[in-house]
Write an enzyme that holds these catalytic residues in place. Sequence first.
Site, PDB file in Angstrom:
ATOM      1  N   CYS A  41      -1.435  -9.190   1.812  1.00 14.91           N
ATOM      2  CA  CYS A  41      -0.623  -8.640   2.909  1.00 14.91           C
ATOM      3  C   CYS A  41       0.120  -7.367   2.504  1.00 14.91           C
ATOM      4  CB  CYS A  41       0.368  -9.685   3.422  1.00 14.91           C
ATOM      5  SG  CYS A  41       1.668 -10.080   2.238  1.00 14.91           S
ATOM      6  N   CYS A 110       5.309 -15.814   1.940  1.00 12.35           N
ATOM      7  CA  CYS A 110       6.523 -15.031   1.694  1.00 12.35           C
ATOM      8  C   CYS A 110       7.503 -15.800   0.805  1.00 12.35           C
ATOM      9  CB  CYS A 110       7.183 -14.644   3.015  1.00 12.35           C
ATOM     10  SG  CYS A 110       6.152 -13.553   4.018  1.00 12.35           S
TER      11      CYS A 110
END
Length: 136
Positions: A41, A110
């Site tokens: 990402c 994350c």
Amino acid sequence: MARSYRSQMYNEKVLEHFMNPRNVGIIEDADAIGIEGNPVCGDTMKMYLKIKDDIIVDVKFQTLGCGAAIATSSIATEMLKDRPLEEARRMTSRKIADALGGLSPGKIHCSVLAADALKSALASYEAQRQGADTSN
């Protein structure tokens, strides 16, 4: 309409930490620095620790990434400040995500980024304490 879309992806606590992140910045005389990135990402996090008597007395971060990456960085720093190193070593991505009230499956990476940045910082601190050269 934009608010509705955001709230479906992020809960209120995630939004709060994204919009008002805590402990953003650099510690110039940090005792430990951890850097991690997600090649899929593109999110990147740098975590700075100031340690005294095996207690994390200050922690800051710099994150380039999505709202969840910033929120997980922010909450992780809050969870670490004024905590013993032993407790920091037990920090997991799950604990970080849970502290935010959960993350959507597509954003779990994350919390892994924040946990890995912490692990990297702790490893650099331990290597420095042992006198090892941590430069690449």
